[in-house]
Motif scaffolding. Sequence first.
Motif, PDB file in Angstrom:
ATOM      1  N   GLY A 137       0.822  -1.214   0.000  1.00 47.27           N
ATOM      2  CA  GLY A 137       0.000   0.000   0.000  1.00 47.27           C
ATOM      3  C   GLY A 137       0.854   1.261   0.000  1.00 47.27           C
ATOM      4  O   GLY A 137       0.404   2.325  -0.438  1.00 47.27           O
ATOM      5  N   ASP A 167      -6.540   0.542  -4.167  1.00 47.43           N
ATOM      6  CA  ASP A 167      -7.496   0.996  -3.140  1.00 47.43           C
ATOM      7  C   ASP A 167      -8.345   2.164  -3.634  1.00 47.43           C
ATOM      8  O   ASP A 167      -9.547   2.212  -3.405  1.00 47.43           O
ATOM      9  N   ASP A 184      -9.144  -7.909  -7.407  1.00 48.72           N
ATOM     10  CA  ASP A 184      -8.541  -9.176  -7.821  1.00 48.72           C
ATOM     11  C   ASP A 184      -9.652 -10.215  -8.066  1.00 48.72           C
ATOM     12  O   ASP A 184      -9.672 -10.902  -9.096  1.00 48.72           O
ATOM     13  N   GLY A 270       1.716  -6.532   0.393  1.00 51.26           N
ATOM     14  CA  GLY A 270       0.304  -6.902   0.273  1.00 51.26           C
ATOM     15  C   GLY A 270      -0.128  -7.270  -1.135  1.00 51.26           C
ATOM     16  O   GLY A 270      -0.910  -8.213  -1.333  1.00 51.26           O
TER      17      GLY A 270
HETATM   18  O1  KG4 Z   1       1.620  -4.884   2.752  1.00 44.19           O
HETATM   19  P1  KG4 Z   1       0.288  -4.330   3.115  1.00 44.19           P
HETATM   20  O2  KG4 Z   1      -0.627  -5.165   3.961  1.00 44.19           O
HETATM   21  O3  KG4 Z   1       0.441  -2.940   3.822  1.00 44.19           O
HETATM   22  C1  KG4 Z   1       1.483  -2.064   3.544  1.00 44.19           C
HETATM   23  O4  KG4 Z   1       2.606  -2.313   4.067  1.00 44.19           O
HETATM   24  O5  KG4 Z   1       1.228  -1.134   2.748  1.00 44.19           O
HETATM   25  O6  KG4 Z   1      -0.412  -3.995   1.720  1.00 44.19           O
HETATM   26  C2  KG4 Z   1      -1.727  -3.547   1.655  1.00 44.19           C
HETATM   27  C3  KG4 Z   1      -2.100  -3.354   0.199  1.00 44.19           C
HETATM   28  C4  KG4 Z   1      -3.459  -2.707   0.047  1.00 44.19           C
HETATM   29  O7  KG4 Z   1      -3.326  -1.614  -0.840  1.00 44.19           O
HETATM   30  C5  KG4 Z   1      -4.313  -3.820  -0.524  1.00 44.19           C
HETATM   31  O8  KG4 Z   1      -5.368  -3.357  -1.344  1.00 44.19           O
HETATM   32  C6  KG4 Z   1      -3.296  -4.604  -1.319  1.00 44.19           C
HETATM   33  O9  KG4 Z   1      -2.151  -4.618  -0.481  1.00 44.19           O
HETATM   34  N1  KG4 Z   1      -3.723  -5.977  -1.619  1.00 44.19           N
HETATM   35  C7  KG4 Z   1      -3.899  -6.444  -2.881  1.00 44.19           C
HETATM   36  C8  KG4 Z   1      -4.376  -7.771  -2.755  1.00 44.19           C
HETATM   37  N2  KG4 Z   1      -4.462  -8.056  -1.424  1.00 44.19           N
HETATM   38  C9  KG4 Z   1      -4.055  -6.947  -0.747  1.00 44.19           C
HETATM   39  N3  KG4 Z   1      -3.713  -5.858  -4.078  1.00 44.19           N
HETATM   40  C10 KG4 Z   1      -3.973  -6.575  -5.174  1.00 44.19           C
HETATM   41  N4  KG4 Z   1      -4.455  -7.835  -5.144  1.00 44.19           N
HETATM   42  C11 KG4 Z   1      -4.664  -8.473  -3.961  1.00 44.19           C
HETATM   43  N5  KG4 Z   1      -5.125  -9.728  -3.933  1.00 44.19           N
END
Ligand code: KG4
Length: 339
Positions: A137, A167, A184, A270
Amino acid sequence: MKILAIETSCDETAVAVVEGGRKILSSQIASQIEMHRLYGGVVPELASRSHMAFVSQLCDQALAEASLTKKDIEAVAVTYAPGLIGALLVGMNFGKALAYGLQVPLIPVHHVRGHIASNYLSHPQLKPPFLCLCVSGGTTAWVKVEEYTQMSLLGGTRDDAVGECFDKVARVLGIGYPGGKPLDDLAQGGNPQAYALPRGKVDGAPLDMSFSGLKTASVNLIHNAEQKGESLCLPDFAASFSQAVCDSLLSRLALALENTGLKQVAVAGGVSANRQLRGEMEAYCQKNGCDLFLPQLSLCGDNAAMIGAQAFYEYQQGHCGDWDLNAYATRAVSQSYGE
Ligand code: KG4
Protein backbone atom coordinates in the motif's frame (compact mmCIF):
# COMPACT_ATOMS: atom_id res chain seq x y z
CA MET A 1 17.39 -17.12 19.22
CA LYS A 2 13.77 -16.32 20.13
CA ILE A 3 12.72 -12.80 19.12
CA LEU A 4 9.42 -11.19 20.07
CA ALA A 5 8.46 -8.81 17.25
CA ILE A 6 5.99 -5.92 17.20
CA GLU A 7 4.49 -4.31 14.09
CA THR A 8 2.26 -1.21 14.28
CA SER A 9 3.24 0.82 11.21
CA CYS A 10 -0.27 1.20 9.78
CA ASP A 11 -3.61 -0.48 10.39
CA GLU A 12 -2.64 -3.87 11.80
CA THR A 13 -1.46 -4.40 15.36
CA ALA A 14 0.72 -7.51 15.26
CA VAL A 15 2.96 -9.40 17.65
CA ALA A 16 4.88 -12.60 16.85
CA VAL A 17 7.61 -14.82 18.22
CA VAL A 18 10.13 -16.05 15.64
CA GLU A 19 13.06 -18.39 16.21
CA GLY A 20 16.31 -18.14 14.29
CA GLY A 21 14.84 -15.85 11.64
CA ARG A 22 13.00 -18.71 9.97
CA LYS A 23 10.54 -20.41 12.32
CA ILE A 24 7.26 -18.82 13.41
CA LEU A 25 6.44 -19.86 16.99
CA SER A 26 3.38 -17.61 17.12
CA SER A 27 1.79 -14.81 15.13
CA GLN A 28 -1.06 -12.62 16.34
CA ILE A 29 -2.70 -9.93 14.22
CA ALA A 30 -5.51 -7.54 15.17
CA SER A 31 -6.78 -5.90 12.00
CA GLN A 32 -8.32 -2.43 12.18
CA ILE A 33 -9.90 -2.67 8.73
CA GLU A 34 -13.50 -2.65 9.97
CA MET A 35 -12.90 0.58 11.89
CA HIS A 36 -11.26 2.40 8.95
CA ARG A 37 -13.71 1.05 6.36
CA LEU A 38 -16.29 3.59 7.54
CA TYR A 39 -13.96 6.38 6.34
CA GLY A 40 -12.74 4.67 3.15
CA GLY A 41 -9.11 4.82 4.31
CA VAL A 42 -6.83 4.72 7.34
CA VAL A 43 -7.49 7.48 9.93
CA PRO A 44 -4.05 7.89 11.58
CA GLU A 45 -5.25 9.00 15.02
CA LEU A 46 -7.72 6.12 15.26
CA ALA A 47 -4.98 3.72 14.16
CA SER A 48 -2.65 4.89 16.98
CA ARG A 49 -5.38 4.63 19.60
CA SER A 50 -6.31 1.15 18.51
CA HIS A 51 -2.65 0.02 18.59
CA MET A 52 -2.50 1.28 22.19
CA ALA A 53 -5.63 -0.64 23.10
CA PHE A 54 -4.42 -3.96 21.65
CA VAL A 55 -0.64 -4.23 21.69
CA SER A 56 -0.24 -5.43 25.28
CA GLN A 57 -2.97 -8.04 24.98
CA LEU A 58 -1.56 -9.32 21.67
CA CYS A 59 1.86 -9.64 23.26
CA ASP A 60 0.39 -11.90 25.97
CA GLN A 61 -1.46 -13.90 23.30
CA ALA A 62 1.69 -14.33 21.20
CA LEU A 63 3.63 -15.62 24.22
CA ALA A 64 0.78 -17.99 25.15
CA GLU A 65 0.49 -19.29 21.58
CA ALA A 66 4.24 -20.04 21.59
CA SER A 67 3.97 -21.61 25.08
CA LEU A 68 6.62 -19.19 26.32
CA THR A 69 6.94 -16.62 29.08
CA LYS A 70 8.64 -13.25 28.84
CA LYS A 71 11.77 -14.75 30.41
CA ASP A 72 12.25 -16.95 27.30
CA ILE A 73 12.49 -13.93 25.01
CA GLU A 74 16.06 -13.15 23.94
CA ALA A 75 15.42 -9.91 22.02
CA VAL A 76 12.57 -7.58 21.13
CA ALA A 77 12.15 -6.32 17.54
CA VAL A 78 10.08 -3.30 16.54
CA THR A 79 9.13 -1.71 13.22
CA TYR A 80 10.64 1.78 13.45
CA ALA A 81 10.12 3.01 9.84
CA PRO A 82 8.45 3.77 7.47
CA GLY A 83 4.77 4.25 8.35
CA LEU A 84 2.30 6.47 10.17
CA ILE A 85 4.40 8.20 12.77
CA GLY A 86 1.89 7.99 15.64
CA ALA A 87 1.20 4.34 14.90
CA LEU A 88 4.91 3.47 14.73
CA LEU A 89 5.57 5.26 18.04
CA VAL A 90 3.04 3.08 19.89
CA GLY A 91 4.67 -0.23 18.96
CA MET A 92 8.17 1.16 19.22
CA ASN A 93 7.68 2.52 22.74
CA PHE A 94 5.93 -0.63 23.89
CA GLY A 95 8.83 -2.69 22.53
CA LYS A 96 11.39 -0.37 24.05
CA ALA A 97 9.83 -0.69 27.51
CA LEU A 98 9.58 -4.46 27.15
CA ALA A 99 13.22 -4.83 26.07
CA TYR A 100 14.35 -2.50 28.86
CA GLY A 101 12.35 -4.39 31.47
CA LEU A 102 13.66 -7.76 30.28
CA GLN A 103 17.19 -6.39 29.77
CA VAL A 104 17.39 -7.87 26.26
CA PRO A 105 18.50 -6.20 22.99
CA LEU A 106 16.08 -3.95 21.11
CA ILE A 107 16.21 -4.47 17.33
CA PRO A 108 14.75 -1.78 15.03
CA VAL A 109 13.43 -3.18 11.73
CA HIS A 110 12.54 -1.37 8.50
CA HIS A 111 9.00 -2.34 7.47
CA VAL A 112 9.87 -3.05 3.82
CA ARG A 113 12.88 -5.16 4.85
CA GLY A 114 10.34 -7.08 6.94
CA HIS A 115 8.13 -7.68 3.89
CA ILE A 116 11.17 -8.97 2.00
CA ALA A 117 11.96 -11.30 4.94
CA SER A 118 8.45 -12.83 4.77
CA ASN A 119 10.02 -14.90 1.98
CA TYR A 120 12.59 -16.40 4.40
CA LEU A 121 9.67 -17.72 6.46
CA SER A 122 7.98 -19.22 3.40
CA HIS A 123 11.14 -20.58 1.72
CA PRO A 124 13.83 -22.07 3.99
CA GLN A 125 16.20 -22.40 1.01
CA LEU A 126 16.09 -18.71 0.03
CA LYS A 127 19.32 -16.80 0.65
CA PRO A 128 20.55 -13.50 -0.80
CA PRO A 129 21.47 -12.34 -3.36
CA PHE A 130 18.09 -11.96 -5.06
CA LEU A 131 15.94 -9.38 -6.77
CA CYS A 132 12.80 -8.39 -4.87
CA LEU A 133 9.74 -6.64 -6.23
CA CYS A 134 8.19 -4.87 -3.23
CA VAL A 135 4.53 -4.03 -3.84
CA SER A 136 2.32 -2.82 -1.01
CA GLY A 137 0.00 0.00 0.00
CA GLY A 138 2.92 2.36 0.60
CA THR A 139 5.78 1.00 -1.53
CA THR A 140 6.44 -0.07 -5.09
CA ALA A 141 10.11 -0.76 -5.70
CA TRP A 142 12.72 -3.03 -7.27
CA VAL A 143 15.24 -3.90 -4.58
CA LYS A 144 18.53 -5.73 -5.02
CA VAL A 145 18.98 -7.78 -1.83
CA GLU A 146 22.75 -8.24 -1.82
CA GLU A 147 22.98 -9.55 1.74
CA TYR A 148 20.34 -9.96 4.45
CA THR A 149 20.94 -6.40 5.66
CA GLN A 150 22.53 -4.89 2.59
CA MET A 151 20.22 -3.79 -0.17
CA SER A 152 20.01 -1.19 -2.91
CA LEU A 153 17.05 0.45 -4.60
CA LEU A 154 17.10 -0.17 -8.36
CA GLY A 155 13.91 1.74 -9.10
CA GLY A 156 10.72 2.86 -7.43
CA THR A 157 7.44 4.59 -8.09
CA ARG A 158 7.65 8.33 -8.61
CA ASP A 159 4.11 8.86 -7.33
CA ASP A 160 1.49 6.34 -6.13
CA ALA A 161 2.24 2.85 -4.83
CA VAL A 162 0.44 0.01 -6.62
CA GLY A 163 -1.65 -0.89 -3.55
CA GLU A 164 -2.74 2.74 -3.17
CA CYS A 165 -3.88 2.68 -6.80
CA PHE A 166 -5.90 -0.54 -6.26
CA ASP A 167 -7.50 1.00 -3.14
CA LYS A 168 -8.41 4.30 -4.80
CA VAL A 169 -9.95 2.69 -7.90
CA ALA A 170 -11.92 0.21 -5.78
CA ARG A 171 -13.19 3.07 -3.62
CA VAL A 172 -14.46 4.99 -6.66
CA LEU A 173 -16.13 1.80 -7.89
CA GLY A 174 -17.63 1.36 -4.41
CA ILE A 175 -16.55 -2.29 -4.19
CA GLY A 176 -14.87 -2.27 -0.81
CA TYR A 177 -11.85 -1.32 1.26
CA PRO A 178 -9.04 -2.20 1.05
CA GLY A 179 -9.58 -2.55 -2.68
CA GLY A 180 -6.88 -4.96 -3.86
CA LYS A 181 -8.65 -8.20 -2.99
CA PRO A 182 -12.13 -7.18 -4.31
CA LEU A 183 -10.58 -5.97 -7.60
CA ASP A 184 -8.54 -9.18 -7.82
CA ASP A 185 -11.72 -11.24 -7.28
CA LEU A 186 -13.67 -9.24 -9.86
CA ALA A 187 -10.90 -9.57 -12.45
CA GLN A 188 -11.22 -13.36 -12.55
CA GLY A 189 -12.85 -14.23 -15.85
CA GLY A 190 -12.86 -10.62 -17.13
CA ASN A 191 -11.43 -9.57 -20.50
CA PRO A 192 -8.09 -7.77 -19.89
CA GLN A 193 -8.21 -6.12 -23.34
CA ALA A 194 -11.68 -4.60 -22.91
CA TYR A 195 -10.62 -1.14 -21.67
CA ALA A 196 -7.58 0.84 -22.80
CA LEU A 197 -5.60 2.02 -19.77
CA PRO A 198 -2.13 3.63 -19.71
CA ARG A 199 1.16 2.03 -18.66
CA GLY A 200 3.36 4.72 -17.05
CA LYS A 201 7.00 5.29 -18.01
CA VAL A 202 9.63 7.60 -16.56
CA ASP A 203 11.96 9.22 -19.11
CA GLY A 204 15.60 8.34 -18.52
CA ALA A 205 14.85 6.02 -15.57
CA PRO A 206 13.63 2.71 -17.03
CA LEU A 207 13.26 0.96 -13.66
CA ASP A 208 11.31 3.79 -12.08
CA MET A 209 7.53 3.56 -12.29
CA SER A 210 4.47 5.79 -12.24
CA PHE A 211 0.94 4.73 -11.32
CA SER A 212 -0.84 8.07 -10.91
CA GLY A 213 -1.69 8.17 -14.65
CA LEU A 214 -3.31 4.74 -14.43
CA LYS A 215 -5.19 5.80 -11.32
CA THR A 216 -6.50 9.03 -12.90
CA ALA A 217 -7.38 7.35 -16.20
CA SER A 218 -9.31 4.63 -14.32
CA VAL A 219 -11.20 7.14 -12.17
CA ASN A 220 -12.03 9.28 -15.26
CA LEU A 221 -13.26 6.22 -17.14
CA ILE A 222 -15.59 5.29 -14.26
CA HIS A 223 -16.89 8.88 -13.87
CA ASN A 224 -17.39 9.35 -17.64
CA ALA A 225 -19.40 6.15 -17.83
CA GLU A 226 -21.52 7.32 -14.87
CA GLN A 227 -22.13 10.73 -16.44
CA LYS A 228 -23.20 9.19 -19.74
CA GLY A 229 -25.44 6.71 -17.94
CA GLU A 230 -23.41 3.81 -19.34
CA SER A 231 -22.65 0.82 -17.20
CA LEU A 232 -19.13 -0.55 -16.99
CA CYS A 233 -18.59 -4.26 -17.28
CA LEU A 234 -16.93 -4.62 -13.87
CA PRO A 235 -15.05 -7.91 -14.47
CA ASP A 236 -13.69 -6.56 -17.79
CA PHE A 237 -12.68 -3.28 -16.16
CA ALA A 238 -11.01 -5.03 -13.21
CA ALA A 239 -9.18 -7.39 -15.58
CA SER A 240 -8.02 -4.45 -17.76
CA PHE A 241 -6.82 -2.59 -14.67
CA SER A 242 -4.94 -5.64 -13.34
CA GLN A 243 -3.39 -6.17 -16.76
CA ALA A 244 -2.15 -2.57 -16.84
CA VAL A 245 -0.58 -3.01 -13.37
CA CYS A 246 1.04 -6.33 -14.30
CA ASP A 247 2.35 -4.98 -17.64
CA SER A 248 3.91 -2.02 -15.82
CA LEU A 249 5.67 -4.33 -13.37
CA LEU A 250 6.59 -7.25 -15.64
CA SER A 251 7.96 -5.00 -18.39
CA ARG A 252 10.74 -3.99 -15.95
CA LEU A 253 11.56 -7.44 -14.67
CA ALA A 254 13.82 -8.43 -17.59
CA LEU A 255 15.82 -5.22 -17.30
CA ALA A 256 16.19 -5.53 -13.52
CA LEU A 257 17.49 -9.11 -13.96
CA GLU A 258 19.81 -8.10 -16.78
CA ASN A 259 21.25 -5.14 -14.83
CA THR A 260 21.91 -7.23 -11.73
CA GLY A 261 22.77 -10.60 -13.29
CA LEU A 262 20.53 -12.23 -10.66
CA LYS A 263 18.63 -15.48 -11.21
CA GLN A 264 16.53 -15.50 -8.03
CA VAL A 265 13.41 -13.31 -7.86
CA ALA A 266 11.10 -12.67 -4.90
CA VAL A 267 7.93 -10.63 -4.51
CA ALA A 268 6.88 -9.03 -1.22
CA GLY A 269 4.10 -6.86 0.25
CA GLY A 270 0.30 -6.90 0.27
CA VAL A 271 -0.05 -6.81 -3.53
CA SER A 272 2.05 -9.98 -3.82
CA ALA A 273 -1.24 -11.77 -3.00
CA ASN A 274 -2.60 -10.68 -6.39
CA ARG A 275 -3.42 -13.74 -8.48
CA GLN A 276 -2.56 -12.27 -11.87
CA LEU A 277 0.75 -10.89 -10.63
CA ARG A 278 1.68 -14.24 -9.07
CA GLY A 279 0.68 -16.07 -12.27
CA GLU A 280 2.59 -13.75 -14.58
CA MET A 281 5.71 -13.79 -12.39
CA GLU A 282 5.58 -17.60 -12.33
CA ALA A 283 5.20 -17.82 -16.11
CA TYR A 284 8.05 -15.38 -16.72
CA CYS A 285 10.46 -17.08 -14.33
CA GLN A 286 9.66 -20.54 -15.65
CA LYS A 287 10.27 -19.40 -19.22
CA ASN A 288 13.49 -17.59 -18.39
CA GLY A 289 15.08 -20.09 -16.01
CA CYS A 290 14.81 -18.01 -12.83
CA ASP A 291 13.81 -19.22 -9.38
CA LEU A 292 10.73 -17.42 -8.07
CA PHE A 293 9.89 -16.98 -4.38
CA LEU A 294 6.42 -15.79 -3.37
CA PRO A 295 5.36 -15.35 0.27
CA GLN A 296 2.58 -17.64 1.45
CA LEU A 297 -0.73 -15.75 1.34
CA SER A 298 -0.94 -15.38 5.13
CA LEU A 299 2.40 -13.50 5.10
CA CYS A 300 1.74 -11.13 2.17
CA GLY A 301 0.02 -8.44 4.26
CA ASP A 302 1.36 -6.73 7.35
CA ASN A 303 2.37 -9.11 10.15
CA ALA A 304 4.95 -9.21 12.92
CA ALA A 305 6.51 -12.56 11.98
CA MET A 306 8.27 -10.93 9.03
CA ILE A 307 9.68 -8.29 11.42
CA GLY A 308 11.00 -11.05 13.70
CA ALA A 309 12.59 -12.79 10.70
CA GLN A 310 14.45 -9.71 9.50
CA ALA A 311 15.39 -8.78 13.08
CA PHE A 312 17.43 -11.99 13.40
CA TYR A 313 19.70 -10.90 10.55
CA GLU A 314 19.86 -7.25 11.70
CA TYR A 315 20.96 -8.49 15.14
CA GLN A 316 23.73 -10.57 13.61
CA GLN A 317 25.12 -7.39 12.03
CA GLY A 318 24.95 -5.55 15.37
CA HIS A 319 22.07 -3.31 14.26
CA CYS A 320 20.60 -2.87 17.74
CA GLY A 321 18.69 0.17 18.96
CA ASP A 322 19.56 2.47 21.82
CA TRP A 323 16.99 3.56 24.38
CA ASP A 324 16.66 6.87 22.49
CA LEU A 325 15.52 5.03 19.32
CA ASN A 326 13.08 7.14 17.30
CA ALA A 327 10.47 6.30 14.65
CA TYR A 328 10.58 7.68 11.08
CA ALA A 329 7.66 8.17 8.71
CA THR A 330 9.98 7.74 5.72
CA ARG A 331 13.33 5.99 5.43
CA ALA A 332 15.14 4.35 2.50
CA VAL A 333 15.15 0.55 2.46
CA SER A 334 18.87 0.68 1.64
CA GLN A 335 19.66 2.48 4.89
CA SER A 336 20.45 0.23 7.85
CA TYR A 337 19.68 1.39 11.38
CA GLY A 338 22.54 3.52 12.69
CA GLU A 339 23.74 4.59 9.24
O1 KG4 B 1 1.62 -4.88 2.75
P1 KG4 B 1 0.29 -4.33 3.11
O2 KG4 B 1 -0.63 -5.17 3.96
O3 KG4 B 1 0.44 -2.94 3.82
C1 KG4 B 1 1.48 -2.06 3.54
O4 KG4 B 1 2.61 -2.31 4.07
O5 KG4 B 1 1.23 -1.13 2.75
O6 KG4 B 1 -0.41 -4.00 1.72
C2 KG4 B 1 -1.73 -3.55 1.66
C3 KG4 B 1 -2.10 -3.35 0.20
C4 KG4 B 1 -3.46 -2.71 0.05
O7 KG4 B 1 -3.33 -1.61 -0.84
C5 KG4 B 1 -4.31 -3.82 -0.52
O8 KG4 B 1 -5.37 -3.36 -1.34
C6 KG4 B 1 -3.30 -4.60 -1.32
O9 KG4 B 1 -2.15 -4.62 -0.48
N1 KG4 B 1 -3.72 -5.98 -1.62
C7 KG4 B 1 -3.90 -6.44 -2.88
C8 KG4 B 1 -4.38 -7.77 -2.76
N2 KG4 B 1 -4.46 -8.06 -1.42
C9 KG4 B 1 -4.06 -6.95 -0.75
N3 KG4 B 1 -3.71 -5.86 -4.08
C10 KG4 B 1 -3.97 -6.57 -5.17
N4 KG4 B 1 -4.45 -7.84 -5.14
C11 KG4 B 1 -4.66 -8.47 -3.96
N5 KG4 B 1 -5.12 -9.73 -3.93
